[in-house]
Design a protein around this motif. Sequence first.
Motif: not given
Lengths: 347, 441
Positions: B49, B57, B383-384
Motif C-alpha cells: 500500500y 489510515v 476509515e481504513t
Amino acid sequence: MAKAILYLNQFFGQIGGEDKADVGSSIHEGLIGPAMELDKHLDAEITHTVICGDNFMGSNTEEAINTILGFLEGKQFDIFLAGPAFQAGRYGIACGHICKAVKDKFNVPVVTSMHEENPGVEMFKKDIYIMKGGNSAAKMRQDIKSMASLANKLIRKETILEAAQEGYYSRGVRHQVWRDDKKPAADRVVEMLIKKVNGEPYETELPVPKMDRVSIAPPIADLSKANIALVTSGGIVPVDNPDRIQSASATRWGRYNTEGTDDLQKGDYKTIHAGYDPAAADDDPDRVAPVDALKAYEKEGIIGRLHKYFYSTVGTGTTQAEAARMAKEMIPHLKEDNVDGIILTST
Amino acid sequence: MRLEIGNFHVKDIVFGDKTAYANGILTIDKKEALDFIRQDEHITEAELYIVKPGDKVRMCPVKETIEPRVRISGGPLFPGYTGELLPVGNGKCHALKDCCVTVVGRHWGGFQDGLIDMSGEGAKYTYYSQLKHIVIVADTDEDFEKREQQKKNRALRMVGHRMAEFIGQCVKDMAPEETEIYELDPVLKRKPEIMTLPKVVLVLQPQSQMEEDGYNDLLYGWDTNHMVPTFMHPNEVLDGGIISGSFMPCSSKWSTYDFQNFPVIKRLYQEHGKTLNFLGIIMSNLNVALEQKERSAMFVAQIAKSLGADGAIVAEEGYGNPDADFVACIVALEDVGVKTVGITNECTGRDGASQPLVTMDEKMNAVVSCGNVSEIIELPPMETVLGELEALARDGLSGGWGTDEILGPSVRKDGSIIMENNAMFCGDQVVGWSPKTVKEF
C-alpha cells in the motif's frame, strides 16, 4: 451564572483577631471581607461565605469540617475557594482541610492560596490547587487575582496547564505536553550540553528531588551505660489521646511518662494511627512501643536506663517537613536528659 | 571519515509500470515489488500500500520503518544483516527522503509493535505520520511465535530492510537534489581551533535486553547483548551500521529509520567546530544483569575519560529496567568529571504520580524528557485500517489490553481505541525528534 462559596478565618471573616480564634463555624449569605474583591474577578457569583476560627478548626478539625459540610449540603455551587491564607500557618492548614473535604464530598473544584512557607502547602499540595501566594495580607489583591484566574478556568472547564505556568504548587504529578515552540529534543539536549560544559545555567526537564539522607550514627560504645529513649510514629497514646494527635497527616505529637510501669497496658494505651489495623496494637500497645522489652533490658543491665518518657506521633500521610519539625521539637527534651540512643519504631 | 548522503525528496509515491524516481515522484512497480517480497519463503501472504500524511489510515501492528537508500559503491545497506560484512560510514549513498518502507503485520502483533495514525488527533503521537509510507502488510509461517507476546518478527523485518534496498536502487545512477556531508577528522588530528573547543561524546544505549538471539538491535549483524561498549564513528550509525530490534514497548523503540536519520547526531554535527568538538559515539547497551550494567557503565566512563571528553549525552532506547543502565552510565561519567546530559522518556503512570525513572540519582542533574509512556490516549475510529487493529487488544502490545474493568477493551466494536502512549510507534522519539516534554502539574 456559576456559583461559588468562599471560606475565611475569623480575622478575614471580620469576627475578630486572636481572641476570637476559638469561634466555631458559621455560614453567611453574601460577601464578607475578601469575598468582595474576589467576586469582582470571578466568573461566578459568590453566594455564601463560610467562617471558622483558626483555633477551633485546629483543635476540633473533624467537628468543624463536618459542620461546614453540613452547611454546604443542598447548596448549589460550582467551585469552592478558601483564603488566601498568606503565611498564616493555622489558617493555611484550615484552608487545606476544608478544601480537601469539600472536593472529596461534593466533587467540585477547589482553590486556595498560600505563601510557600505556610505548612499547609506541604500538607495539601498533592490534594488540591494551592496558588503561590504572598507572605502577608499586603498581597491580598494579587493573591485573589491569581486564585480567580485559575478558578475561572476550572469553572469554564478549560485545560489546566502545568503548575509553573498557572502558578499553583506542583501536585507531584508529571504529564507529557507538547511544547508551544515545538523545539525538538535534539536541539534541547545539545543546547543543554553546551551550557553545562561551559558552566552556564540551564534547566533540567526532569528535576531529581534532593535526597535528605541522614548518615547513620556511630554505634554506642557501651550499651550497658546508655540512656535509651523510645520514639514511635505508630500512634500509641494514652486512651484519651490528651495531645489530640491526628490519626493521619499528623502535625502534633506527645510524650508520655512510663516511670513506675513495666508494661503498657491494654485499656491504658491504644493506637490512634489510621494507617493500619489497630487490633494487635490496642490488644498490647508494647507491640508498637516496646516499653516492656526495654524495661526488661534495663533490669538485666543490657541498657543503662530507659528515658522516662516515650514520644509518639502518627506517620501515615505525615509530610517529611512536618515530621522533621516534630523531631526538632522533641530533640531538646531528649538532650536535656542526656539520651544516648533512640529506638524509632514505625508500624 | 566522510559520508555523503545524496537526497531525493519524495513528494509523492504512486504505483506504475516501472520502479523509478523522477521529479519528486517515486513510482513503484507493485507486481515486481510483491514478487520480490515473496521471494522470502517465510512470507505466506503480502500486500503493498501507499499511505500519505493526512490519509484516513491507521496502521497496526507496525513492526519497523526503514529509509530506502542505495550504497553507491555497492554492497548491502545493512552489512552483516542484509548482506556481507563491510565497514560503513565512509563514501556515498543516495536516499529517498520524506518516505519510508513500513512493515505491518497482516494479523499478529506483539509486545514491541506499535500503531501509526496518519491523520486526526492520533497523528501527533508519532513522527511517522509526517512521512509517506510504502507499506508492506504481510504474514509469515513463523507459527512458533504466532501466539507469543514476544516476537522476533524475523521474516517481516528482513523483508522490510531488503525492500528499502530494492527501492533505493532506482536512484543509484541519478544526480541527487542535495547532498549532506558528514565528516570528522581523526580524533587526535583535528585543527587546533577545533581542539580548543569542549570535547563531547554521544553515548548510545540501544536495546539489548533479551538473552536469546533474534530480538535485540544488531550492530553490523552482531547482537548488542554480546558486546561491551566500544568507540564508533557517528557515520556508522547514519549509514546502516546498526538496525532496530524487536523488543521494548514501542514508544521507547528506535526504528532503523530513526538510526539512519538520528537527529541528535545531526545536531552535534551542526555544532562541531563551532561550539564543540564532537569526538564520536560510545556505543553501549542495556543488558539486564546488574553486573553487566555496571560493566558497561565502567567501559563508557573509561572510554570517555581516555578520549578526554569534557561532556557527554547519554540516550537510552527503553524505560523501566534500562533506566538503571541509563542512570548508572550518567553517574559513572559524572564521577570521572565528564559533564553529562541525559535524554530519555519517563514512566510516571496514568495518573502521573509515579517516580519518573525506576532509579534516580542527584548526579543526574541535566535531562531532556521526551514523553510519558503511560499517558492514556483515546482515539476515534479510522476509515481504513492496515493490518489488524484487534492485535492492539489481543496480542499483548505494550499499551494495549483485552479487558479493563473501568476502561473496557483497547479496541472497541466501532473501531475507536483507548491505549497507553506505550503503543505509539516510536512515539517518544528519544533519538531527538520529540516535540514533547514532561511537566509538573
